[in-house]
Scaffold this motif. Structure first.
Motif, PDB file in Angstrom:
ATOM      1  N   THR A   1      33.129 -18.473  88.793  1.00 33.60           N
ATOM      2  CA  THR A   1      31.805 -18.526  88.082  1.00 33.60           C
ATOM      3  C   THR A   1      32.011 -18.377  86.615  1.00 33.60           C
ATOM      4  OG1 THR A   1      31.890 -16.216  88.196  1.00 33.60           O
ATOM      5  CG2 THR A   1      30.584 -17.321  90.098  1.00 33.60           C
ATOM      6  N   GLY A   2      33.459 -18.275  86.331  1.00 30.46           N
ATOM      7  CA  GLY A   2      33.818 -18.086  84.862  1.00 30.46           C
ATOM      8  C   GLY A   2      34.484 -16.691  84.539  1.00 30.46           C
ATOM      9  N   PHE A   3      34.754 -15.993  85.607  1.00 31.97           N
ATOM     10  CA  PHE A   3      35.306 -14.622  85.202  1.00 31.97           C
ATOM     11  C   PHE A   3      36.887 -14.811  84.910  1.00 31.97           C
ATOM     12  CE2 PHE A   3      31.706 -12.657  86.600  1.00 31.97           C
ATOM     13  CZ  PHE A   3      31.290 -11.530  85.899  1.00 31.97           C
ATOM     14  N   VAL A   4      37.773 -14.184  84.024  1.00 34.04           N
ATOM     15  CA  VAL A   4      39.011 -14.494  83.952  1.00 34.04           C
ATOM     16  C   VAL A   4      39.799 -13.201  84.195  1.00 34.04           C
ATOM     17  CG1 VAL A   4      41.098 -15.167  82.279  1.00 34.04           C
ATOM     18  CG2 VAL A   4      38.793 -16.500  82.523  1.00 34.04           C
ATOM     19  N   PHE A   5      40.615 -12.796  85.000  1.00 29.83           N
ATOM     20  CA  PHE A   5      40.952 -11.436  85.287  1.00 29.83           C
ATOM     21  C   PHE A   5      42.416 -11.355  84.786  1.00 29.83           C
ATOM     22  CE2 PHE A   5      38.039 -11.936  88.731  1.00 29.83           C
ATOM     23  CZ  PHE A   5      36.783 -10.647  88.264  1.00 29.83           C
ATOM     24  N   ASP A   6      42.968 -10.305  83.901  1.00 28.78           N
ATOM     25  CA  ASP A   6      44.202 -10.336  83.404  1.00 28.78           C
ATOM     26  C   ASP A   6      44.883  -9.303  84.354  1.00 28.78           C
ATOM     27  OD1 ASP A   6      43.909 -12.125  81.460  1.00 28.78           O
ATOM     28  OD2 ASP A   6      44.149 -10.409  80.006  1.00 28.78           O
ATOM     29  N   ALA A   7      44.165  -8.382  84.954  1.00 29.30           N
ATOM     30  CA  ALA A   7      44.878  -7.453  85.831  1.00 29.30           C
ATOM     31  C   ALA A   7      44.112  -6.635  86.622  1.00 29.30           C
ATOM     32  CB  ALA A   7      45.800  -6.451  85.028  1.00 29.30           C
TER      33      ALA A   7
ATOM     34  N   VAL B   1      41.056  -5.335  84.505  1.00 29.09           N
ATOM     35  CA  VAL B   1      41.074  -6.018  83.235  1.00 29.09           C
ATOM     36  C   VAL B   1      40.591  -7.304  83.106  1.00 29.09           C
ATOM     37  CG1 VAL B   1      42.685  -6.374  81.199  1.00 29.09           C
ATOM     38  CG2 VAL B   1      43.016  -4.549  82.633  1.00 29.09           C
ATOM     39  N   ILE B   2      39.435  -7.582  82.230  1.00 29.36           N
ATOM     40  CA  ILE B   2      38.850  -9.048  82.299  1.00 29.36           C
ATOM     41  C   ILE B   2      38.909  -9.377  80.867  1.00 29.36           C
ATOM     42  CG2 ILE B   2      36.649 -10.102  82.277  1.00 29.36           C
ATOM     43  CD1 ILE B   2      35.650  -7.675  84.210  1.00 29.36           C
ATOM     44  N   SER B   3      39.545 -10.658  80.913  1.00 27.08           N
ATOM     45  CA  SER B   3      39.778 -11.272  79.348  1.00 27.08           C
ATOM     46  C   SER B   3      38.733 -12.278  79.199  1.00 27.08           C
ATOM     47  CB  SER B   3      41.053 -11.838  79.316  1.00 27.08           C
ATOM     48  OG  SER B   3      41.377 -12.740  80.194  1.00 27.08           O
ATOM     49  N   GLY B   4      38.044 -12.798  80.327  1.00 28.36           N
ATOM     50  CA  GLY B   4      36.977 -13.999  79.894  1.00 28.36           C
ATOM     51  C   GLY B   4      35.944 -13.756  80.620  1.00 28.36           C
ATOM     52  N   LEU B   5      34.649 -14.158  80.249  1.00 26.54           N
ATOM     53  CA  LEU B   5      33.447 -13.997  80.999  1.00 26.54           C
ATOM     54  C   LEU B   5      32.597 -15.443  81.107  1.00 26.54           C
ATOM     55  CD1 LEU B   5      31.945 -10.926  79.195  1.00 26.54           C
ATOM     56  CD2 LEU B   5      33.323 -10.802  81.306  1.00 26.54           C
ATOM     57  N   PRO B   6      31.852 -15.373  82.265  1.00 26.37           N
ATOM     58  CA  PRO B   6      30.776 -16.713  82.043  1.00 26.37           C
ATOM     59  C   PRO B   6      30.102 -16.815  80.752  1.00 26.37           C
ATOM     60  CG  PRO B   6      30.754 -15.430  84.091  1.00 26.37           C
ATOM     61  CD  PRO B   6      31.813 -14.725  83.183  1.00 26.37           C
ATOM     62  N   VAL B   7      29.655 -17.986  80.546  1.00 30.54           N
ATOM     63  CA  VAL B   7      29.026 -18.386  79.265  1.00 30.54           C
ATOM     64  C   VAL B   7      27.654 -17.402  79.050  1.00 30.54           C
ATOM     65  CG1 VAL B   7      28.028 -20.044  77.808  1.00 30.54           C
ATOM     66  CG2 VAL B   7      29.858 -20.592  79.110  1.00 30.54           C
ATOM     67  N   ASN B   8      26.937 -17.251  80.143  1.00 27.51           N
ATOM     68  CA  ASN B   8      25.461 -16.571  80.051  1.00 27.51           C
ATOM     69  C   ASN B   8      25.781 -15.008  80.447  1.00 27.51           C
ATOM     70  OD1 ASN B   8      26.349 -17.158  82.785  1.00 27.51           O
ATOM     71  ND2 ASN B   8      24.421 -18.186  83.161  1.00 27.51           N
ATOM     72  N   VAL B   9      26.942 -14.469  80.244  1.00 29.42           N
ATOM     73  CA  VAL B   9      26.991 -13.292  80.480  1.00 29.42           C
ATOM     74  C   VAL B   9      27.459 -12.350  79.138  1.00 29.42           C
ATOM     75  CG1 VAL B   9      28.248 -11.306  81.907  1.00 29.42           C
ATOM     76  CG2 VAL B   9      27.583 -13.539  83.036  1.00 29.42           C
TER      77      VAL B   9
ATOM     78  N   ALA C   1      32.953 -22.948  82.681  1.00 24.52           N
ATOM     79  CA  ALA C   1      33.151 -22.729  81.737  1.00 24.52           C
ATOM     80  C   ALA C   1      33.356 -20.909  81.328  1.00 24.52           C
ATOM     81  CB  ALA C   1      32.547 -23.345  80.316  1.00 24.52           C
ATOM     82  N   SER C   2      34.268 -20.721  80.583  1.00 25.91           N
ATOM     83  CA  SER C   2      34.396 -19.218  80.182  1.00 25.91           C
ATOM     84  C   SER C   2      34.570 -19.018  78.628  1.00 25.91           C
ATOM     85  CB  SER C   2      35.758 -18.739  80.809  1.00 25.91           C
ATOM     86  OG  SER C   2      35.843 -18.749  82.269  1.00 25.91           O
ATOM     87  N   GLN C   3      34.061 -17.836  78.273  1.00 24.18           N
ATOM     88  CA  GLN C   3      34.243 -17.391  76.755  1.00 24.18           C
ATOM     89  C   GLN C   3      35.198 -16.425  76.706  1.00 24.18           C
ATOM     90  OE1 GLN C   3      30.481 -15.729  75.634  1.00 24.18           O
ATOM     91  NE2 GLN C   3      30.104 -14.726  77.598  1.00 24.18           N
ATOM     92  N   GLN C   4      36.189 -16.533  76.056  1.00 28.44           N
ATOM     93  CA  GLN C   4      37.224 -15.675  75.889  1.00 28.44           C
ATOM     94  C   GLN C   4      36.862 -14.495  75.026  1.00 28.44           C
ATOM     95  OE1 GLN C   4      40.352 -15.951  77.524  1.00 28.44           O
ATOM     96  NE2 GLN C   4      39.235 -17.761  78.472  1.00 28.44           N
ATOM     97  N   LEU C   5      37.357 -13.237  75.405  1.00 30.13           N
ATOM     98  CA  LEU C   5      37.025 -12.268  74.751  1.00 30.13           C
ATOM     99  C   LEU C   5      38.048 -11.546  73.716  1.00 30.13           C
ATOM    100  CD1 LEU C   5      35.862  -9.770  77.755  1.00 30.13           C
ATOM    101  CD2 LEU C   5      34.456 -11.118  76.072  1.00 30.13           C
TER     102      LEU C   5
END
Length: 635
Positions: free
Chosen positions: A525-531, A538-546, A495-499
């Motif tokens: 692991t939950g990272f979401v890379f935009d660019a 550029v990161i728009s999402g992170l793992p839940v426990n980060v 799962a990812s948490q959106q920034l």
């Protein structure tokens, strides 16, 4: 009886010597690029295919070689830089052993094209495994082109020991950067598999550092300059707030030659004393100018270690110079005894005397005096008649009288008697206090039912039937996070948490290349890379426990852990990533944990598949039975 000792054939001796000089493709790159620098080139182009395993080509516009020199350069102990043994102690050039080209030619297919400026035609030589295949005259531009193909083609065992292309190319980039940083007056270019990786035009020292490590580096640099009889120092150090956990941006150059010196590194760390967090490493790009006769370069095959005649003096000079620079540019706290002009008295007010404010006091004012009556005032019209207000025939006198205040301050105490006359102390009733019969308050009484305890913010103690169990909180949390990340990477359901606002991070080109290799595993692991560009992530999402504040340090530590080797298999790569992230995000020694957090670690640990050891094969807990306690007390 026949002789046992015999001379080795030249081709065998060259292959043995190659084992010392050529350890990997990066060793070939270093030798060829340094030879191009010594040739006086102003433009050097490095072309690499398959991380140097297929092709390494260095093209320069230097002075070139004659026909005789082109043939002799492949002989053992052939050099253009040494004539006498004393020359070893007065070196101003790069390579000087005279074995590099002979060793390279012994284990690869080599093609040399060279031409001097005053000559009309150049020389084209082809060598395969120390054997001359051809030597021809060719029309060539000024300079030298050196191609090394099929490295270790005749030593398959050595070729099998090479790492993955990603790791080998990173070593090539490291050696390329070191030479490029030492010579900002030369235009360097690097191409890998047809793609341009570096294009570094001629510039000054600061601009070269920025071109290599990205534009964000410019704001991190603090200049250092010093000149003494022992050595001269110039270069830059990084500001303490930009310190990293890895030692990637640390460079020493002595007489334009990259070196490694733990002793001088300690001097820099001493200059940063009190300015860095534990485990942080500052960046530095320092260029030392030392008399050649005071150093010994030839103490290591790769010539990256140097012996100094007066290393203690160099230590003191380097340390004081960096401390002075950090203080001069307001990075470190300093004592400044210079006058602050903003506190000066303006010129116009210089001769004027200060005016003190006047305070008017009414000496006759008595706050306890009786208020005097105020005379009544009548309001009349201009004709002298009084006005009538209201209805129903009632008249209201336009004049009014202020109510008299007959009460004085003494009236406040009328009716009160002295305590000695009326108050009976025996009749006073006090509020009863509840006697609990306990020496502790309610919170401490409730704590008697706690199931876990934390000791020294390091260990968690939990009672069990046979005695007690002691957990190492950091290792236990590492095991919990490791299995979580490994499951997420392999099952692809993290799962990812959106920034709310995307996070923009800056890395060097070599670090970005490694992150691109790890992109798929990090996304699992939950990272979401935009660019992803050559320098910006550029990161728009992170793992839940980060947490957002932990991302930069997490990726830096991941890069540092994988700096030595990047596993080729997906499982090995996932395992390394999970271990690195677990170590970065686990609760550290010295962290206070609430009772619920303690119980959560205990319960989560024993829900793991292997709770006994951490991901790094260290025990996570121990148990002590009642028998062990009895032995301690000799019961």
């Amino acid at each position: 009886m026949s002789s046992i000792i015999q001379l080795l054939p030249d081709h065998v001796a060259n292959q043995i010597a190659a084992g010392e000089v050529v350890q990997r493709p990066a060793s070939v790159v270093k030798e060829l690029v340094e030879n191009a620098v010594d040739a006086g080139a102003t433009e050097i182009k490095l072309i690499v295919k398959d991380a140097g395993k297929t092709l390494i080509q260095v093209i320069d516009n230097g002075k070139g070689m004659s026909v005789t020199d082109a043939r002799l350069c492949f002989e053992r102990h052939a050099t253009s830089k040494i004539r006498h043994a004393e020359d070893l102690f007065s070196l101003h050039t790069k390579g000087f052993r005279g074995e590099a080209l002979a060793s390279i030619a012994a284990i690869a297919h080599v093609e040399l094209k060279t031409k001097q400026d005053q000559e009309e035609l150049g020389t084209h030589i082809v060598i395969e495994g120390s054997k001359f295949v051809s030597q021809d005259v060719a029309v060539l531009p000024r300079g030298t082109s050196f191609s090394v193909k099929n490295l270790f083609f005749n030593i398959p065992a050595r070729r099998n020991f090479l790492k993955s292309d990603t790791v080998e190319f990173r070593h090539i980039v490291d050696d390329f950067e070191r030479v490029a940083l030492a010579h900002p007056n030369i235009h360097f270019m690097l191409y890998h598999n047809g793609s341009e990786m570096f294009n570094l035009p001629q510039s000054n020292l600061r601009q070269r550092i920025v071109n290599v490590f990205g534009g964000k580096t410019n704001e991190k640099l603090v200049p250092v300059t010093e000149s003494t009889e022992i050595m001269g120092i110039q270069g830059f150090v990084g500001k303490p707030e930009f310190a990293k956990k890895n030692r990637g941006e640390q460079f020493f150059f002595v007489n334009d030659r990259f070196i490694k010196s733990p002793y001088l590194h300690h001097a820099i760390m001493a200059a940063y004393e009190g300015l860095l967090k534990d485990g942080s490493q500052p960046s530095y790009f320092l260029y030392l100018d030392v008399p050649p006769h005071t150093i010994d370069i030839n103490i290591h095959p790769t010539k990256t270690e140097i012996k100094f005649d007066d290393d203690q003096a160099m230590y003191a000079i380097l340390r004081s110079s960096i401390k002075h620079s950090l203080g001069q540019f307001n990075v470190a706290p300093v004592l400044d005894f210079e006058r602050d002009s903003s506190l000066d008295i303006p010129y116009d007010y210089k001769e004027k005397e200060s005016e003190f404010p006047l305070i008017q006091v009414d000496a006759n004012f008595n706050p306890f005096a009786t208020e005097t009556e105020t005379p009544s005032r009548s309001f009349s019209s201009s004709s002298g008649g009084s006005h009538s207000f209201g209805s129903g025939g009632s008249n209201y006198n336009s004049g009014y009288k202020k109510q008299e205040s007959n009460a004085s301050w003494e009236s406040l105490y009328v009716g009160l008697k002295t305590a000695t006359e009326e108050i009976d102390l025996g009749e006073i009733q006090f509020e009863s206090e509840e006697v609990t019969g306990s020496l502790f308050d309610d919170t401490e009484v409730e704590s008697a039912g706690k199931r876990t305890y934390q000791i020294q913010k390091k260990y968690i103690v939990s009672p069990i039937k046979s005695g007690m169990m002691i957990l190492y909180q950091e290792r236990a949390h590492q095991r919990i996070l490791y299995e979580q990340f490994l499951t997420n990477i392999t099952v692809h359901h993290a799962a990812s948490q959106q920034l709310l606002f995307p996070l923009e991070l800056h890395f060097s080109q070599s670090e970005m290349a490694m992150i691109k290799e790890l992109r798929s595993s990090l996304e699992n692991t939950g990272f979401v890379f935009d660019a992803m560009t050559s320098e910006i992530l550029v990161i728009s999402g992170l793992p839940v426990n980060v947490a957002e504040s932990e991302v930069n340090g997490l990726l830096e530590e991941l890069i540092r852990d994988l700096q030595g080797d990047l596993p080729e298999s997906s499982f090995s790569q996932s395992d390394r990533i999970a271990k690195s992230m677990a170590r970065s995000l686990s609760v550290k020694t010295g962290t206070y944990l609430t009772e619920k957090e303690q119980e959560n670690i205990v319960n989560s640990l024993f829900a793991c598949k292997d709770p006994n050891v951490s991901p790094f094969n260290k025990p996570t807990f121990i148990t002590m039975g009642v028998e062990d306690l009895d032995k301690r007390f000799a019961i």
